[in-house]
Design a protein around this motif. Sequence first.
Motif, PDB file in Angstrom:
ATOM      1  N   TYR A 214       0.922  -1.112  -0.062  1.00  0.00           N
ATOM      2  CA  TYR A 214      -0.203   0.097  -0.016  1.00  0.00           C
ATOM      3  C   TYR A 214       1.011   1.309   0.078  1.00  0.00           C
ATOM      4  O   TYR A 214       0.382   2.344   0.527  1.00  0.00           O
ATOM      5  CB  TYR A 214      -0.739   0.038   1.160  1.00  0.00           C
ATOM      6  CG  TYR A 214      -2.186  -1.092   1.146  1.00  0.00           C
ATOM      7  CD1 TYR A 214      -3.327  -0.537   0.610  1.00  0.00           C
ATOM      8  CD2 TYR A 214      -2.092  -2.150   1.636  1.00  0.00           C
ATOM      9  CE1 TYR A 214      -4.463  -1.287   0.426  1.00  0.00           C
ATOM     10  CE2 TYR A 214      -3.029  -3.108   1.376  1.00  0.00           C
ATOM     11  CZ  TYR A 214      -4.105  -2.720   0.953  1.00  0.00           C
ATOM     12  OH  TYR A 214      -5.206  -3.582   0.880  1.00  0.00           O
TER      13      TYR A 214
ATOM     14  N   ILE B 205      -9.707   5.722   5.528  1.00  0.00           N
ATOM     15  CA  ILE B 205      -9.153   5.109   4.172  1.00  0.00           C
ATOM     16  C   ILE B 205      -9.590   3.950   3.343  1.00  0.00           C
ATOM     17  O   ILE B 205     -10.116   3.994   2.332  1.00  0.00           O
ATOM     18  CB  ILE B 205      -7.562   5.440   3.909  1.00  0.00           C
ATOM     19  CG1 ILE B 205      -7.016   6.689   4.144  1.00  0.00           C
ATOM     20  CG2 ILE B 205      -7.158   4.827   2.546  1.00  0.00           C
ATOM     21  CD1 ILE B 205      -5.672   6.823   4.273  1.00  0.00           C
ATOM     22  N   ALA B 206      -9.742   2.906   4.302  1.00  0.00           N
ATOM     23  CA  ALA B 206     -10.125   1.641   4.023  1.00  0.00           C
ATOM     24  C   ALA B 206     -11.720   1.708   3.921  1.00  0.00           C
ATOM     25  O   ALA B 206     -12.160   1.128   2.759  1.00  0.00           O
ATOM     26  CB  ALA B 206      -9.867   0.720   4.854  1.00  0.00           C
TER      27      ALA B 206
ATOM     28  N   ARG C  12     -13.440   4.281   2.828  1.00  0.00           N
ATOM     29  CA  ARG C  12     -13.716   5.236   1.509  1.00  0.00           C
ATOM     30  C   ARG C  12     -13.414   4.422   0.314  1.00  0.00           C
ATOM     31  O   ARG C  12     -14.162   4.174  -0.706  1.00  0.00           O
ATOM     32  CB  ARG C  12     -13.316   6.285   1.798  1.00  0.00           C
ATOM     33  CG  ARG C  12     -13.841   7.182   2.812  1.00  0.00           C
ATOM     34  CD  ARG C  12     -12.913   8.226   3.073  1.00  0.00           C
ATOM     35  NE  ARG C  12     -13.597   9.536   4.168  1.00  0.00           N
ATOM     36  CZ  ARG C  12     -13.017  10.364   4.955  1.00  0.00           C
ATOM     37  NH1 ARG C  12     -11.570  10.419   4.879  1.00  0.00           N
ATOM     38  NH2 ARG C  12     -13.513  10.893   5.770  1.00  0.00           N
ATOM     39  N   GLU C  13     -12.106   3.708   0.300  1.00  0.00           N
ATOM     40  CA  GLU C  13     -11.483   3.450  -1.035  1.00  0.00           C
ATOM     41  C   GLU C  13     -11.783   2.053  -1.221  1.00  0.00           C
ATOM     42  O   GLU C  13     -11.991   1.362  -2.212  1.00  0.00           O
ATOM     43  CB  GLU C  13     -10.162   3.569  -0.837  1.00  0.00           C
ATOM     44  CG  GLU C  13      -9.493   4.845  -0.739  1.00  0.00           C
ATOM     45  CD  GLU C  13      -8.006   5.300  -0.959  1.00  0.00           C
ATOM     46  OE1 GLU C  13      -7.529   4.160  -0.942  1.00  0.00           O
ATOM     47  OE2 GLU C  13      -7.471   6.361  -0.820  1.00  0.00           O
ATOM     48  N   ASP C  14     -11.916   1.020   0.001  1.00  0.00           N
ATOM     49  CA  ASP C  14     -11.954  -0.483  -0.101  1.00  0.00           C
ATOM     50  C   ASP C  14     -13.587  -0.849  -0.206  1.00  0.00           C
ATOM     51  O   ASP C  14     -14.117  -1.732  -0.582  1.00  0.00           O
ATOM     52  CB  ASP C  14     -11.279  -1.227   0.705  1.00  0.00           C
ATOM     53  CG  ASP C  14      -9.662  -0.850   0.554  1.00  0.00           C
ATOM     54  OD1 ASP C  14      -9.156  -0.620  -0.548  1.00  0.00           O
ATOM     55  OD2 ASP C  14      -9.019  -0.855   1.423  1.00  0.00           O
TER      56      ASP C  14
ATOM     57  N   ARG D 140     -16.194   1.424  -0.215  1.00  0.00           N
ATOM     58  CA  ARG D 140     -16.937   2.501  -0.910  1.00  0.00           C
ATOM     59  C   ARG D 140     -17.941   2.880   0.000  1.00  0.00           C
ATOM     60  O   ARG D 140     -19.060   3.104  -0.332  1.00  0.00           O
ATOM     61  CB  ARG D 140     -17.828   1.742  -2.085  1.00  0.00           C
ATOM     62  CG  ARG D 140     -16.735   1.361  -3.232  1.00  0.00           C
ATOM     63  CD  ARG D 140     -15.775   2.703  -3.539  1.00  0.00           C
ATOM     64  NE  ARG D 140     -14.909   2.158  -5.036  1.00  0.00           N
ATOM     65  CZ  ARG D 140     -13.818   1.669  -4.600  1.00  0.00           C
ATOM     66  NH1 ARG D 140     -13.173   1.610  -3.603  1.00  0.00           N
ATOM     67  NH2 ARG D 140     -12.937   1.156  -5.904  1.00  0.00           N
TER      68      ARG D 140
END
Length: 255
Positions: free
Chosen positions: A97, A145-146, A148-150, A152
């Motif tokens: 990452y 972050i996880a 939001r990005e992973d 959704r």
Amino acid sequence: MNASHWLPSMAHALMLPPFSLFLLMATGLLIARWQPRFGRWITAGAVIALFFLCTEIGANFLVLPLEKLTTPLVSTQTKAQAIVVLAAGRLEHAEEYGRADIPDYITLARLRYAARLQHQTNLPILVSGGNVTAYSSGKADAMAIALREDFRTPVKWIEGISNTTAENALFSAKILRQDGVQRILLVTDAMHMPRAKMMFEQAGLVVVAAPTMFFGRSKFDRLSLPSLLPSAEGLRRSYYATYEWLGLVWYLNSM
């Protein structure tokens, strides 16, 4: 690492298995120099206890009563105003990452369930977890972050300075009250939920428990050979459950 971080870590290591049992074994061997029979009994007892706690049966002996203090969320129609998900651990500087900090697998399980609840309810999410170091930001940043990005899943609030469950509760409540939130869905592991729920209620919030990861409820009704054999997973669950039992005892005595 300063004293405020390593002293609690040392205390945990001394009190929790397996180190506490290794310490008891060493004590038994030392006592055996003067009291052979008594020392051997202490050492043997520590060995037996360690073996027992490494088995699925032994772990369930500690896990099941703890998890029975909470129940799975049956309906999302709870009139809650927000979802609060608590951090567990993190993996620092994950190479895949870009050397960013990422949630550990325990936190990921909590995030997955929080995302599921958010998709079902459309409630805003608060992530809570600090343990900031000179090299890493708070755990909550990696959680956000996880999500939001992973997953959704949007995150509205980030509480990133707490170091303990008690601070999770105090700092989260302060943030939520500013937006008029009083009733929450609290997401954490089933073993952690009894202690976490009490602390969030003490902080002045109305808590609807939304536990996940019921480790002790699988296969306990079937006595099998694998459940009697020691494993790293058995010891991990015993360690986690012992930690939570000690935390509950300390919290109740301090009330």
